[in-house]
Design an enzyme around this catalytic site. Structure first.
Site, PDB file in Angstrom:
ATOM      1  N   ILE A 159       1.619   3.372   3.855  1.00  0.00           N
ATOM      2  CA  ILE A 159       1.687   1.938   3.924  1.00  0.00           C
ATOM      3  C   ILE A 159       2.309   1.444   2.647  1.00  0.00           C
ATOM      4  CG2 ILE A 159       0.305  -0.134   3.805  1.00  0.00           C
ATOM      5  CD1 ILE A 159      -1.828   1.196   5.873  1.00  0.00           C
ATOM      6  N   ASN A 216      -3.179  -0.711  -3.309  1.00  0.00           N
ATOM      7  CA  ASN A 216      -3.017  -0.095  -1.942  1.00  0.00           C
ATOM      8  C   ASN A 216      -3.754   1.261  -1.857  1.00  0.00           C
ATOM      9  OD1 ASN A 216      -1.694   0.647   0.684  1.00  0.00           O
ATOM     10  ND2 ASN A 216      -0.867   2.251  -0.856  1.00  0.00           N
ATOM     11  N   SER A 222      -7.331  -3.345   1.881  1.00  0.00           N
ATOM     12  CA  SER A 222      -8.620  -3.101   2.438  1.00  0.00           C
ATOM     13  C   SER A 222      -8.710  -2.729   3.878  1.00  0.00           C
ATOM     14  CB  SER A 222      -9.420  -4.556   2.705  1.00  0.00           C
ATOM     15  OG  SER A 222     -10.909  -4.249   2.889  1.00  0.00           O
ATOM     16  N   SER A 223      -9.319  -2.778   4.723  1.00  0.00           N
ATOM     17  CA  SER A 223      -9.429  -2.213   6.077  1.00  0.00           C
ATOM     18  C   SER A 223     -10.265  -2.994   7.006  1.00  0.00           C
ATOM     19  CB  SER A 223     -10.112  -0.864   5.859  1.00  0.00           C
ATOM     20  OG  SER A 223     -10.517  -0.147   7.083  1.00  0.00           O
ATOM     21  N   TYR A 282     -16.723   4.782   2.736  1.00  0.00           N
ATOM     22  CA  TYR A 282     -15.490   3.842   3.079  1.00  0.00           C
ATOM     23  C   TYR A 282     -15.543   2.790   3.533  1.00  0.00           C
ATOM     24  CZ  TYR A 282     -10.790   3.069   4.732  1.00  0.00           C
ATOM     25  OH  TYR A 282      -9.524   2.438   4.925  1.00  0.00           O
ATOM     26  N   LYS A 326     -14.474  -0.753   1.374  1.00  0.00           N
ATOM     27  CA  LYS A 326     -13.687  -1.837   1.612  1.00  0.00           C
ATOM     28  C   LYS A 326     -14.244  -3.380   1.493  1.00  0.00           C
ATOM     29  CE  LYS A 326      -9.957   0.811   1.858  1.00  0.00           C
ATOM     30  NZ  LYS A 326      -8.778   0.638   0.969  1.00  0.00           N
ATOM     31  N   VAL A 360      -3.322   2.911  11.370  1.00  0.00           N
ATOM     32  CA  VAL A 360      -1.699   2.893  11.300  1.00  0.00           C
ATOM     33  C   VAL A 360      -1.658   4.649  11.027  1.00  0.00           C
ATOM     34  CG1 VAL A 360       0.078   2.564   9.992  1.00  0.00           C
ATOM     35  CG2 VAL A 360      -1.679   0.822  10.120  1.00  0.00           C
ATOM     36  N   THR A 409      -0.654   7.553   9.536  1.00  0.00           N
ATOM     37  CA  THR A 409      -0.243   7.861   8.067  1.00  0.00           C
ATOM     38  C   THR A 409      -1.199   9.051   7.973  1.00  0.00           C
ATOM     39  OG1 THR A 409      -2.088   6.644   7.125  1.00  0.00           O
ATOM     40  CG2 THR A 409      -0.079   5.413   7.387  1.00  0.00           C
TER      41      THR A 409
HETATM   42  N1  LIG Z   1      -3.618   4.187   7.832  1.00  0.00           N
HETATM   43  C1  LIG Z   1      -4.516   3.558   8.293  1.00  0.00           C
HETATM   44  O1  LIG Z   1      -5.093   3.717   9.359  1.00  0.00           O
HETATM   45  C2  LIG Z   1      -5.362   2.588   7.513  1.00  0.00           C
HETATM   46  C3  LIG Z   1      -6.223   1.408   8.085  1.00  0.00           C
HETATM   47  C4  LIG Z   1      -6.824   0.737   7.293  1.00  0.00           C
HETATM   48  C5  LIG Z   1      -6.679   0.729   5.990  1.00  0.00           C
HETATM   49  N2  LIG Z   1      -5.848   1.609   5.219  1.00  0.00           N
HETATM   50  C6  LIG Z   1      -5.600   1.465   3.955  1.00  0.00           C
HETATM   51  O2  LIG Z   1      -4.466   1.405   3.484  1.00  0.00           O
HETATM   52  C7  LIG Z   1      -4.143   2.021   2.451  1.00  0.00           C
HETATM   53  C8  LIG Z   1      -2.947   3.115   2.234  1.00  0.00           C
HETATM   54  O3  LIG Z   1      -3.435   3.971   3.307  1.00  0.00           O
HETATM   55  P1  LIG Z   1      -2.472   5.244   3.749  1.00  0.00           P
HETATM   56  O4  LIG Z   1      -2.789   5.206   5.290  1.00  0.00           O
HETATM   57  O5  LIG Z   1      -1.108   4.550   3.681  1.00  0.00           O
HETATM   58  O6  LIG Z   1      -2.826   6.429   3.063  1.00  0.00           O
HETATM   59  P2  LIG Z   1      -2.058   7.656   2.633  1.00  0.00           P
HETATM   60  O7  LIG Z   1      -0.939   8.033   3.529  1.00  0.00           O
HETATM   61  O8  LIG Z   1      -3.126   8.627   2.599  1.00  0.00           O
HETATM   62  O9  LIG Z   1      -1.385   7.150   1.072  1.00  0.00           O
HETATM   63  C9  LIG Z   1      -2.442   7.181   0.045  1.00  0.00           C
HETATM   64  C10 LIG Z   1      -1.445   6.890  -1.089  1.00  0.00           C
HETATM   65  O10 LIG Z   1      -2.602   6.830  -2.352  1.00  0.00           O
HETATM   66  C11 LIG Z   1      -2.214   7.709  -3.193  1.00  0.00           C
HETATM   67  N3  LIG Z   1      -3.414   8.008  -3.756  1.00  0.00           N
HETATM   68  C12 LIG Z   1      -4.179   9.075  -3.341  1.00  0.00           C
HETATM   69  N4  LIG Z   1      -5.499   9.338  -4.161  1.00  0.00           N
HETATM   70  C13 LIG Z   1      -4.844   8.740  -5.552  1.00  0.00           C
HETATM   71  C14 LIG Z   1      -5.391   8.636  -6.848  1.00  0.00           C
HETATM   72  N5  LIG Z   1      -6.315   9.099  -7.066  1.00  0.00           N
HETATM   73  N6  LIG Z   1      -4.695   7.975  -7.710  1.00  0.00           N
HETATM   74  C15 LIG Z   1      -3.485   7.219  -7.496  1.00  0.00           C
HETATM   75  N7  LIG Z   1      -3.031   7.323  -6.048  1.00  0.00           N
HETATM   76  C16 LIG Z   1      -3.655   7.876  -5.123  1.00  0.00           C
HETATM   77  C17 LIG Z   1      -1.490   8.647  -2.520  1.00  0.00           C
HETATM   78  O11 LIG Z   1      -0.557   9.508  -3.283  1.00  0.00           O
HETATM   79  P3  LIG Z   1      -0.660  10.923  -3.941  1.00  0.00           P
HETATM   80  O12 LIG Z   1      -1.377  11.749  -2.921  1.00  0.00           O
HETATM   81  O13 LIG Z   1       0.526  11.251  -4.505  1.00  0.00           O
HETATM   82  O14 LIG Z   1      -1.665  10.729  -5.195  1.00  0.00           O
HETATM   83  C18 LIG Z   1      -0.546   8.006  -1.473  1.00  0.00           C
HETATM   84  O15 LIG Z   1       0.542   7.401  -2.032  1.00  0.00           O
HETATM   85  C19 LIG Z   1      -5.602   2.629   1.803  1.00  0.00           C
HETATM   86  O16 LIG Z   1      -6.148   1.698   0.989  1.00  0.00           O
HETATM   87  C20 LIG Z   1      -6.185   2.651   2.990  1.00  0.00           C
HETATM   88  O17 LIG Z   1      -7.769   2.573   3.040  1.00  0.00           O
HETATM   89  C21 LIG Z   1      -5.186   2.429   5.892  1.00  0.00           C
END
Ligand SMILES: NC(=O)c1ccc[n+]([C@@H]2O[C@H](COP(=O)([O-])OP(=O)(O)OC[C@H]3O[C@@H](n4cnc5c(N)ncnc54)[C@H](OP(=O)(O)O)[C@@H]3O)[C@@H](O)[C@H]2O)c1
Length: 262
Positions: free
Chosen positions: A26, A104, A153-154, A167, A171, A201, A203
């Site tokens: 995201i 994010n 958030s979520s 988690y 959030k 989503v 990811t």
């Molecule tokens: N995907 C879903 O279904 C979903 C649903 C609800 C909410 N969300 C929220 O959306 C946001 C993005 O989620 P996503 O699904 O895109 O996750 P993702 O694909 O796992 O990406 C997470 C990102 O955060 C970075 N990150 C992880 N640990 C970190 C740290 N300690 N310091 C700095 N950066 C860090 C990662 O980069 P590196 O690994 O290089 O550090 C990556 O760029 C999150 O807050 C998640 O809770 C996602």
């Protein structure tokens, strides 16, 4: 990940934006979209494994030739020094003002409550709650009015998904932080602070969520019974970043196809 279109209206031209967790998923989608809208974007991430993905995203942005630009900052947001590093790098690259912060970066952890440790709590809360709080504090002295803070958030913030105590509660805490910052910053020239609450989503993060829970969420999603796409979420974030959202603050907008209706 879609390549940003050079024909996108330049609604964020002249703006500087920080997007945390922008190496994939995201956050990458938000960074590419902001750049397509003309913003200068700071992409933050923490893992050296993400170096080449981030370079590819930055090259995509530089090839837009629409006034946008991008730099990256690799720093672990669980460390209290990270917010200062991100702000310093932003000001050095793009000048004295920051217009938009998207908190994010986040992580999930699936564990029954009986196995949850203090270390697990810190693992989740240091990234999902403390980092947005400290980074917002570091950005605000440089936030040009009317600034934007957008917290990702979520739907978990308002759901009781079993085994996601850290988690979901983190959030919910981020929603609370969103309301407090909206109250605290609104009078400083029209800053707004909002949250976007995605449903599932596809990811890397979703790979850690039990498939049965994701399938149940799909069934319970009125709009097409499907997962959200990165673009579904990005469009809402873009609206909140733009001038036209000026009268929306302190809100948590569900980006979930109606899975969550409050
Ligand atoms: N995907 C879903 O279904 C979903 C649903 C609800 C909410 N969300 C929220 O959306 C946001 C993005 O989620 P996503 O699904 O895109 O996750 P993702 O694909 O796992 O990406 C997470 C990102 O955060 C970075 N990150 C992880 N640990 C970190 C740290 N300690 N310091 C700095 N950066 C860090 C990662 O980069 P590196 O690994 O290089 O550090 C990556 O760029 C999150 O807050 C998640 O809770 C996602």
């Amino acid at each position: 990940m879609a390549t940003p279109s050079p024909s996108t209206p330049l609604t964020l031209s002249g703006k500087t934006a920080i997007v945390t967790g922008a190496s994939r998923g995201i956050g990458e989608g938000i960074a590419l979209d902001f750049a397509a809208r003309g913003a200068k974007v700071v992409l933050t991430y923490s893992s050296s494994k993400s170096d080449s993905a981030v370079s590819t995203t930055i090259n995509k942005i530089k090839s837009l030739n629409n006034g946008s630009d991008a730099i990256s900052v690799r720093t672990d947001l669980r460390h209290p020094s990270a917010p200062g590093e991100i702000v310093s790098a932003t000001l050095s690259a793009f000048g004295p003002h920051i217009d938009i912060l998207v908190n994010n970066a986040g992580c999930e952890l699936a564990k029954p409550i009986t196995e949850m440790t203090a270390e697990d709590f810190s693992y989740v809360y240091d990234l999902n709650v403390r980092a947005p709080l400290l980074l917002s504090g570091a950005v605000v002295p440089h936030l040009r009015a009317p600034g934007r803070i957008i917290n990702i958030s979520s739907v978990g913030a308002r759901s009781g998904f079993k085994n996601f105590s850290a988690y979901c509660s983190s959030k919910a805490a981020l929603e609370g932080l969103t309301r407090v910052l909206a109250a605290e910053l609104g009078e400083k020239g029209g800053h707004t602070v909002n949250a976007v609450n995605p449903g599932p989503v596809q990811t890397v993060l979703l790979e850690g969520i039990p498939r049965s829970l994701v399938e149940w969420q799909k069934d319970a999603t009125p709009v097409e019974h499907r997962l959200g796409t990165i673009d579904d979420v990005v469009q809402i974030v873009a609206f909140l970043a733009e001038e036209r959202s000026r009268w929306v603050s302190g809100q948590c907008i569900s980006a979930s196809g109606g899975f969550s209706m409050w």
